[in-house]
Design a protein around this motif. Structure first.
Motif, mmCIF file in Angstrom:
data_model
loop_
_atom_site.group_PDB
_atom_site.id
_atom_site.type_symbol
_atom_site.label_atom_id
_atom_site.label_comp_id
_atom_site.label_asym_id
_atom_site.label_seq_id
_atom_site.Cartn_x
_atom_site.Cartn_y
_atom_site.Cartn_z
ATOM 1 N N ILE A 374 0.833 -1.209 0.000
ATOM 2 C CA ILE A 374 0.000 0.000 0.000
ATOM 3 C C ILE A 374 0.862 1.251 0.000
ATOM 4 O O ILE A 374 0.488 2.272 -0.589
ATOM 5 N N ALA A 375 2.058 1.183 0.625
ATOM 6 C CA ALA A 375 2.909 2.360 0.787
ATOM 7 C C ALA A 375 3.340 2.978 -0.539
ATOM 8 O O ALA A 375 3.786 4.126 -0.566
ATOM 9 N N ARG A 376 3.203 2.235 -1.664
ATOM 10 C CA ARG A 376 3.578 2.838 -2.943
ATOM 11 C C ARG A 376 2.602 3.927 -3.370
ATOM 12 O O ARG A 376 2.884 4.688 -4.303
ATOM 13 N N PHE A 377 1.475 4.001 -2.691
ATOM 14 C CA PHE A 377 0.494 5.056 -2.945
ATOM 15 C C PHE A 377 0.448 5.973 -1.723
ATOM 16 O O PHE A 377 -0.191 5.640 -0.715
ATOM 17 N N PRO A 378 1.136 7.105 -1.753
ATOM 18 C CA PRO A 378 1.163 7.977 -0.564
ATOM 19 C C PRO A 378 -0.191 8.606 -0.290
ATOM 20 O O PRO A 378 -1.024 8.773 -1.181
ATOM 21 N N GLY A 379 -0.413 8.914 0.983
ATOM 22 C CA GLY A 379 -1.617 9.642 1.388
ATOM 23 C C GLY A 379 -2.867 8.808 1.468
ATOM 24 O O GLY A 379 -3.977 9.364 1.468
ATOM 25 N N THR A 380 -2.723 7.482 1.564
ATOM 26 C CA THR A 380 -3.925 6.636 1.602
ATOM 27 C C THR A 380 -4.549 6.553 2.999
ATOM 28 O O THR A 380 -5.746 6.301 3.117
ATOM 29 N N LEU A 381 -3.722 6.722 4.053
ATOM 30 C CA LEU A 381 -4.236 6.591 5.409
ATOM 31 C C LEU A 381 -4.698 7.947 5.916
ATOM 32 O O LEU A 381 -3.934 8.897 5.986
ATOM 33 N N GLN A 382 -5.985 8.029 6.226
ATOM 34 C CA GLN A 382 -6.586 9.263 6.722
ATOM 35 C C GLN A 382 -7.367 8.939 7.989
ATOM 36 O O GLN A 382 -7.539 7.784 8.334
ATOM 37 N N ALA A 383 -7.826 9.979 8.664
ATOM 38 C CA ALA A 383 -8.597 9.761 9.888
ATOM 39 C C ALA A 383 -9.888 9.024 9.555
ATOM 40 O O ALA A 383 -10.576 9.327 8.589
#
Length: 385
Positions: A374-383
């Protein structure tokens, strides 16, 4: 008075009974884990990406990561055939067509480990139904063929149940509550398990958003087209055409199987769609892929009529780079995600299921999952909401 809800505890829960989720549940059950497989639609259904009678399988792959996984996948398909006592694979061979020097074509050639080039004369002699335009070349993959998709999906689900697994269809997931034990609430029950795998195809994004994860998944509606043969047996091998200016996403075809006398030829791309709206396409909606395919057929497949006899639809769920997502939730490590199979995941489902099983059990994966992080796509983790 509300109907009573089912309540139960399991070792593992898998959401999504398409081919990826079903293989994940199959591997977990083989490992003696008491596993629940949940499906929102009543089975069998044609709402997702795993229905239909046929999918291409092959050793030729332009990306080395998938080429390395394919021998394991072939072996696991054979293992399922033996367990289910049924044939799931029809070997036809596969031809990869395209301009010389095309990166995808060269990648496929390298993945086969030998010089498998066919020139136009040799191709026409072996397969009269395929015409190679001047200046183009072909690569031959003798392992290629057709997976019998509907039969394969039933087989893996049947063997999963034989291993003690529980399959509940017609249950839509309403809520996922993370924790040391994950709680999954559906329209009919509340279930708990220390590990959860989400493999819900085009619906994965909607399940993950309340958990604060926003993956770049784009569902596409694909026109699945069948073209009438002028003479029976016009196309005998499967084929993939790459590097074409008029079809940058590629075109693929399979010999007559699902409908007698009709050959399946499709563009490997489609139109963005809300998966809930897939079957509500207004009459008269433009279908530019049909004209593209008609032009291709007139040039490459002279044994077929140039107007489709049958047009059906299927869903792809694409990532921006076309590679899978096989990873843990970055915040909740006991929630595993398999998503973004981008129209080429069916053949690899036995290996994908094994990797998702291994991730959920905290084991070292049998193939590297680094390309699928998943880390290859930045900004995926949000509140979370």
């Amino acid at each position: 008075m509300a109907a009573p809800r089912h309540q139960a505890a399991y070792d593992a829960i898998v959401i999504g009974a398409g081919i990826q989720g079903s293989f994940t549940a199959y591997h977990l059950a083989q490992r003696h884990k008491n596993t629940l497989l949940l499906e929102q639609f009543v089975l069998p259904h044609s709402r997702g990406s795993s229905h239909g009678q046929s999918r291409i399988t092959r050793s030729a792959y332009p990306q080395a990561v998938y080429a390395r996984m394919m021998p394991d996948s072939f072996h696991l398909w054979q293992q399922l055939e033996a367990e289910a006592g049924t044939s799931l694979y029809r070997q036809t061979g596969l031809v990869v067509l395209g301009p010389p020097g095309d990166p995808e074509l060269e990648g496929c050639r390298r993945s086969l480990g030998a010089n498998q080039f066919l020139d136009a004369a040799t191709l026409t002699q072996r397969f009269p139904g395929l015409r190679l335009p001047a200046g183009e070349v072909a690569v031959w993959d003798g392992t290629g063929g057709v997976l019998l998709a509907d039969r394969a999906l039933r087989a893996v689900q049947d063997v999963f149940r034989q291993h003690g697994g529980t399959l509940r269809d017609g249950e839509k997931v309403l809520r996922i509550e993370p924790g040391a034990e994950v709680t999954v609430t559906t329209t009919a029950g509340v279930y708990r398990a220390p590990r959860l795998v989400i493999a819900a195809g085009a619906w994965t994004g909607a399940l993950l958003a309340p958990l604060g994860l926003h993956l770049p998944l784009q569902p596409l509606r694909i026109d699945v087209c069948y073209w009438r043969e002028k003479e029976p047996g016009s196309l005998s091998p499967c084929f993939i055409a790459v590097g074409l200016r008029q079809a940058p996403h590629g075109i693929y075809g399979l010999p007559s199987l699902e409908y007698p006398g009709l050959v399946k030829v499709c563009h490997h791309h489609g139109s963005p769609i809300d998966p809930e709206e897939r079957d509500r396409v207004p009459p008269g909606t433009p279908r530019p892929d049909i004209a593209l395919l008609s032009s291709f057929i007139s040039r490459y497949l002279p044994g077929l009529e140039t107007s489709p006899a049958v047009v059906e639809t299927c869903l792809y769920t694409n990532t921006p780079d076309g590679d899978f997502i096989l990873d843990r939730h970055p915040k909740f490590s006991n929630i595993i995600i398999g998503a973004g199979f981008s129209g080429h995941g069916f053949k690899l489902a036995p290996v994908v299921g094994k990797l998702l099983c291994e991730l959920s059990l905290g084991e070292e994966p049998s193939h590297s999952t680094a390309p699928f992080a998943i880390a290859r796509f930045p900004g995926t983790l949000q509140a979370a909401m």
